[in-house]
Design an enzyme around this catalytic site. Structure first.
Site, mmCIF file in Angstrom:
data_model
loop_
_atom_site.group_PDB
_atom_site.id
_atom_site.type_symbol
_atom_site.label_atom_id
_atom_site.label_comp_id
_atom_site.label_asym_id
_atom_site.label_seq_id
_atom_site.Cartn_x
_atom_site.Cartn_y
_atom_site.Cartn_z
ATOM 1 N N LYS A 178 -35.031 15.047 -14.389
ATOM 2 C CA LYS A 178 -35.286 14.759 -12.968
ATOM 3 C C LYS A 178 -33.951 14.889 -12.234
ATOM 4 O O LYS A 178 -33.108 13.998 -12.284
ATOM 5 C CB LYS A 178 -35.825 13.326 -12.832
ATOM 6 C CG LYS A 178 -36.706 13.030 -11.633
ATOM 7 C CD LYS A 178 -36.116 13.323 -10.262
ATOM 8 C CE LYS A 178 -35.387 12.170 -9.636
ATOM 9 N NZ LYS A 178 -34.684 12.574 -8.385
ATOM 10 N N GLU A 253 -24.529 6.228 -17.139
ATOM 11 C CA GLU A 253 -23.201 6.667 -16.692
ATOM 12 C C GLU A 253 -23.138 6.361 -15.209
ATOM 13 O O GLU A 253 -23.812 7.026 -14.410
ATOM 14 C CB GLU A 253 -23.021 8.177 -16.917
ATOM 15 C CG GLU A 253 -23.008 8.614 -18.359
ATOM 16 C CD GLU A 253 -21.723 8.271 -19.089
ATOM 17 O OE1 GLU A 253 -20.795 7.727 -18.460
ATOM 18 O OE2 GLU A 253 -21.659 8.533 -20.293
ATOM 19 N N CYS A 287 -17.325 10.647 -10.112
ATOM 20 C CA CYS A 287 -17.350 9.265 -10.607
ATOM 21 C C CYS A 287 -15.967 8.848 -11.092
ATOM 22 O O CYS A 287 -15.629 7.675 -11.078
ATOM 23 C CB CYS A 287 -18.366 9.153 -11.736
ATOM 24 S SG CYS A 287 -18.106 10.385 -13.022
ATOM 25 N N GLU A 388 -17.061 1.521 -4.558
ATOM 26 C CA GLU A 388 -16.988 2.972 -4.705
ATOM 27 C C GLU A 388 -17.364 3.653 -3.381
ATOM 28 O O GLU A 388 -18.445 3.422 -2.847
ATOM 29 C CB GLU A 388 -17.945 3.434 -5.804
ATOM 30 C CG GLU A 388 -17.788 4.905 -6.129
ATOM 31 C CD GLU A 388 -18.809 5.406 -7.147
ATOM 32 O OE1 GLU A 388 -20.001 5.096 -6.979
ATOM 33 O OE2 GLU A 388 -18.417 6.097 -8.097
HETATM 34 P P1 NAP Z 1 -28.170 7.713 -7.180
HETATM 35 O O1 NAP Z 1 -28.582 7.532 -5.779
HETATM 36 O O2 NAP Z 1 -28.045 6.522 -8.061
HETATM 37 O O3 NAP Z 1 -29.201 8.776 -7.797
HETATM 38 C C1 NAP Z 1 -29.075 9.245 -9.126
HETATM 39 C C2 NAP Z 1 -30.417 9.791 -9.563
HETATM 40 O O4 NAP Z 1 -31.360 8.712 -9.682
HETATM 41 C C3 NAP Z 1 -31.045 10.774 -8.573
HETATM 42 O O5 NAP Z 1 -31.716 11.795 -9.291
HETATM 43 C C4 NAP Z 1 -32.048 9.897 -7.843
HETATM 44 O O6 NAP Z 1 -33.091 10.613 -7.269
HETATM 45 C C5 NAP Z 1 -32.551 9.031 -8.968
HETATM 46 N N1 NAP Z 1 -33.206 7.788 -8.564
HETATM 47 C C6 NAP Z 1 -33.081 7.105 -7.408
HETATM 48 N N2 NAP Z 1 -33.851 5.995 -7.438
HETATM 49 C C7 NAP Z 1 -34.481 5.979 -8.631
HETATM 50 C C8 NAP Z 1 -35.397 5.089 -9.258
HETATM 51 N N3 NAP Z 1 -35.829 3.977 -8.659
HETATM 52 N N4 NAP Z 1 -35.829 5.384 -10.502
HETATM 53 C C9 NAP Z 1 -35.388 6.492 -11.140
HETATM 54 N N5 NAP Z 1 -34.534 7.374 -10.591
HETATM 55 C C10 NAP Z 1 -34.071 7.118 -9.359
HETATM 56 O O7 NAP Z 1 -26.766 8.458 -7.282
HETATM 57 P P2 NAP Z 1 -26.267 9.689 -6.437
HETATM 58 O O8 NAP Z 1 -25.969 9.220 -5.052
HETATM 59 O O9 NAP Z 1 -27.178 10.827 -6.649
HETATM 60 O O10 NAP Z 1 -24.887 10.025 -7.206
HETATM 61 C C11 NAP Z 1 -23.694 9.371 -6.956
HETATM 62 C C12 NAP Z 1 -23.419 8.302 -7.994
HETATM 63 O O11 NAP Z 1 -23.425 8.859 -9.313
HETATM 64 C C13 NAP Z 1 -22.038 7.692 -7.829
HETATM 65 O O12 NAP Z 1 -22.116 6.293 -7.922
HETATM 66 C C14 NAP Z 1 -21.245 8.249 -9.014
HETATM 67 O O13 NAP Z 1 -20.175 7.454 -9.428
HETATM 68 C C15 NAP Z 1 -22.305 8.366 -10.047
HETATM 69 N N6 NAP Z 1 -21.904 9.330 -11.081
HETATM 70 C C16 NAP Z 1 -21.524 8.861 -12.316
HETATM 71 C C17 NAP Z 1 -21.090 9.756 -13.293
HETATM 72 C C18 NAP Z 1 -20.678 9.282 -14.665
HETATM 73 O O14 NAP Z 1 -20.640 10.112 -15.581
HETATM 74 N N7 NAP Z 1 -20.349 8.012 -14.869
HETATM 75 C C19 NAP Z 1 -21.060 11.114 -13.004
HETATM 76 C C20 NAP Z 1 -21.427 11.547 -11.747
HETATM 77 C C21 NAP Z 1 -21.861 10.646 -10.791
HETATM 78 P P3 NAP Z 1 -32.993 11.123 -5.735
HETATM 79 O O15 NAP Z 1 -31.600 11.571 -5.485
HETATM 80 O O16 NAP Z 1 -33.929 12.250 -5.738
HETATM 81 O O17 NAP Z 1 -33.420 9.990 -4.917
#
Ligand code: NAP
Length: 500
Positions: A178, A253, A287, A388
Site C-alpha cells: 500500500k 520504521e 527520516c 519532526e
Molecule cells: P504517514 O502519514 O504516517 O503515512 C505513511 C503511510 O501510512 C501512507 O501510505 C499512508 O497512506 C498510510 N496510512 C495512513 N493512515 C493509515 C492507517 N490508519 N492505517 C494504515 N495505513 C495508514 O507518513 P508520511 O507523511 O507518508 O511520511 C512521512 C513520515 O515517514 C515521516 O515521519 C518520516 O520520518 C517517516 N519515514 C520513516 C522512515 C524510516 O525508515 N524510519 C523512512 C521514510 C519516512 P496515505 O498517505 O495514502 O494516507
C-alpha cells in the site's frame, strides 16, 4: 506537455481498476498540476488482494518453488530495475518532486536489494538441535510468516518498498503493498517489472488508495500475518494498535530528530558539507535528516558563518533539472506543516539566520517551495528541537563538551540516527557507543546501505530493515521432533530431559 497517465493496480497477477470504479488524481509537486489517475481501492479490493496473496503463499507454484528459484527471480527483477532505472527515476520525480539527481542515484542502487536478498534466499537454514532427550531427532525449519502487508510513505517510494519486499520474497512470503496516496505511480510502473520477471500471480499485489480506505483494512485483515510499516509516529502507533488486535507481527520504521554533532576538532569544511546534506538534501524530507545540529561553543561563530555562506548558495528549482539542489515539498499538507513549524520556531525565540518562509518564483521556487532555513540559538526543549518537521529547517544548538553533547543528543523521544564530526578516534568510539540511535555516522552523514541493518531506537521504530538481520522479520521457526526409539511411552507422563 507530458502525457496524462491512467493507471490500473495489480492484484492476483492482473491489472485491475478498483471494484468501486473510483479513482483519484496524483499531482506533480513542482507544477501543482494533476498528471496521473490512480485506482481508489477500498476494503473489497484489499480483501481480494489478501486472498490472492494467501493462496499464492499457501499453495503452488510459489509455495512449491525452491529457495534457489525464488532467489533467481529476485535477481532477474534486479536486472529489470537496472535496465529501467532512468524511467523509474523520472516517474518518482514527477510524483514526489525529489531531485532527478537523487532519484536516479536511488533507482540505480535499488537493484542491489534484489541481488542481495536474492543471494540470501537459499542460505536461510534451520539447524539440528543437540536434543537433551534420548531417541529424539530434533531439527528446526525456518518458514515464511505468510502474507505481509507493506505500507510506505511518499518520500522514497521505491527504495522503502525494496527494503521490505526483497527480504520478504527471499523468505518465501507473499505481499500486499500500500503506497502513499501521494506517490503511487512509481510502484505501479515497478509492478510491470515484477510481472515481466515472472513472479507467480498473487505473490506481489498492490492496493492504491488512502490510509483510511485501503491501509486500515489491510492492517486488520485476518489473512495478513505481518505488517511492515514506514511512516510517521502517530500513524505508526495506530497501525501498531490495530495489528495488535490480530496479534500480528509488526515492524515499524518511524520518524526522527537526529543530532548531527560537530566537535571543535572536526575538519570544518567536511562538517559544514555534512550538516548541509544532512538537512537540505531531499528538501529535508528524510527520516534520517540531521535536523538538530549540535555545534561545540568554541567554534560556533566560525562554523555558523561558513554554514550560512554555503547553505545560501543552494539552488532551488525544477527537480527534473540536473543542476537543481533543493526541490519542492512533496505534498500540500506537508508544505503547510513546514511553514507552521517555522512560525513556531520564531515564536519560541529561535533566531532565523537563513530563509524562514516560502520561496517565490524569483528565487527559483514555486507552489510548494520553502527556503532552506536555519535557526540559531535553539534550546533543546523548544518544539522546533523536539518535533519532526520533515522539511528544510535546521535547528542549531550549542554544547560545551562530550558529556553535554551526549545529554542533548539523547534528550529526545526519537533514536533513528546521529552524526559525529571529530578527528579523535577515541571520541568517535565513545560517542558511537553512548548515542541512543539505530545508526551513528562518524565524519559522514546519510550513508545507507543494503548490507547495514537500519532501524530505530526508542520511538523511531521496532525491528530492523536491510542487512542479513532484515530477513528475520519475515521468518518463523518450527521445531520438529522425531521419535527414533521404540513406542510412544507412557501417555500420562510428559517426556522431560533425561527420561527415556
Ligand atoms: P504517514 O502519514 O504516517 O503515512 C505513511 C503511510 O501510512 C501512507 O501510505 C499512508 O497512506 C498510510 N496510512 C495512513 N493512515 C493509515 C492507517 N490508519 N492505517 C494504515 N495505513 C495508514 O507518513 P508520511 O507523511 O507518508 O511520511 C512521512 C513520515 O515517514 C515521516 O515521519 C518520516 O520520518 C517517516 N519515514 C520513516 C522512515 C524510516 O525508515 N524510519 C523512512 C521514510 C519516512 P496515505 O498517505 O495514502 O494516507
Amino acid at each position: 506537455m507530458p502525457e496524462f497517465k491512467e493507471y490500473k493496480t495489480f492484484i492476483g497477477g492482473e491489472w485491475v481498476a478498483a471494484q468501486s470504479g473510483e479513482t483519484f488524481e496524483s499531482e506533480d509537486p513542482y507544477t501543482g498540476e494533476p498528471w496521473a489517475l490512480i485506482p481508489r481501492c477500498g476494503a473489497d479490493d484489499v480483501d481480494r488482494a489478501v486472498r490472492a496473496a494467501y493462496d499464492a503463499w499457501d499453495a503452488g507454484p510459489w509455495a512449491d518453488m525452491t529457495a534457489t528459484a525464488r532467489g533467481r527471480l529476485l535477481r532477474k527483477l534486479g536486472d529489470l530495475i537496472a535496465e529501467n532505472a532512468e524511467h523509474l527515476a523520472e516517474i518518482e520525480v514527477r510524483d514526489n518532486g525529489k531531485l532527478i539527481s537523487e532519484m536516479l542515484a536511488q533507482c540505480k542502487y535499488l537493484p542491489e536489494w534484489y541481488y542481495f536478498y536474492g543471494g540470501l534466499a537459499d542460505k536461510i537454514e534451520g539447524s539440528v538441535i543437540a536434543s537433551d532427550k534420548p531417541d529424539t531427532f530434533n531439527y528446526t525449519l525456518r518458514e515464511p510468516v505468510g502474507v505481509c502487508a507493506m505500507i510506505t510513505p511518499w518520500n522514497s517510494p521505491l527504495l522503502l518498498v525494496g527494503w521490505k519486499l526483497a527480504p520478504a520474497l527471499a523468505a518465501g512470503c507473499t505481499c500486499v503493498l500500500k503506497p502513499s496516496e501521494f506517490t503511487s505511480a512509481s510502484l505501479l510502473e515497478f509492478m510491470k517489472l515484477v510481472e515481466e520477471a515472472g513472479f507467480p500471480p498473487g505473490v506481489v499485489n498492490v492496493v492504491t488508495g488512502t490510509g483510511r480506505e485501503a491501509g486500515e483494512p489491510l492492517v486488520t485483515h485476518p489473512g495478513v500475518a505481518k505488517v511492515a510499516f514506514t511512516g510517521g509516529g502517530s500513524t505508526g502507533r495506530q497501525v501498531y494498535e490495530q495489528a495488535a488486535q490480530g496479534l500480528k507481527k509488526v515492524s515499524l520504521e518511524l520518524g526522527g530528530k537526529s543530532p548531527n554533532i560537530v566537535f571543535d576538532d572536526c575538519v570544518l569544511e567536511d562538517a559544514v558539507n555534512g550538516a548541509i546534506s544532512g538537512i537540505f538534501a531531499a528538501t529535508g524530507q528524510t527520516c534520517i535528516a540531521g535536523s538538530r545540529l549540535l555545534v561545540q561553543e568554541t567554534i560556533h561563530d566560525e562554523f555558523m558563518e561558513r554554514l550560512v555562506e554555503v547553505a545560501s548558495t543552494a539552488r532551488m528549482g525544477d527537480p527534473k533539472r540536473a543542476e537543481t539542489q533543493v526541490g519542492p515539498v512533496t505534498t500540500p499538507p506537508q508544505y503547510e506543516k513546514v511553514l507552521e513549524y517555522i512560525d513556531i520556531a520564531k515564536n519560541e525565540g529561535a533566531t532565523c539566520v537563513l530563509g524562514g518562509g516560502p520561496a517565490g518564483a524569483d528565487e527559483g521556487g514555486g507552489k510548494y517551495f520553502v527556503k532552506p532555513t536555519i535557526f540559531d540559538n535553539v534550546k533543546n526543549d523548544m518544539r522546533i528541537a523536539q518535533e519532526e518537521v520533515f522539511g528544510p529547517v535546521l535547528s542549531v544548538i550549542t554544547f560545551k563538551d562530550e558529556e553535554d553533547a551526549i545529554r542533548i543528543g539523547n534528550d529526545v523521544v526519537y533514536g533513528l540516527a546521529a552524526g559525529v564530526w571529530t578527528q579523535s578516534l577515541n571520541r568517535a568510539t565513545v560517542m558511537a557507543k553512548r548515542l541512543r540511535a539505530g545508526t551513528v555516522w562518524v565524519n559522514t552523514y546519510r550513508a545507507v546501505s543494503v548490507t547495514a541493518p537500519f532501524g530505530g531506537y526508542k520511538q523511531s521504530g521496532i525491528g530492523r530493515e536491510n542487512g542479513q538481520e532484515a530477513i528475520e522479520q519475515y521468518l518463523q521457526t518450527k521445531s520438529v521432533m522425531i521419535n527414533t526409539g521404540a513406542g510412544a511411552g507412557n501417555p500420562f507422563v510428559m517426556k522431560v530431559a533425561g527420561s527415556s
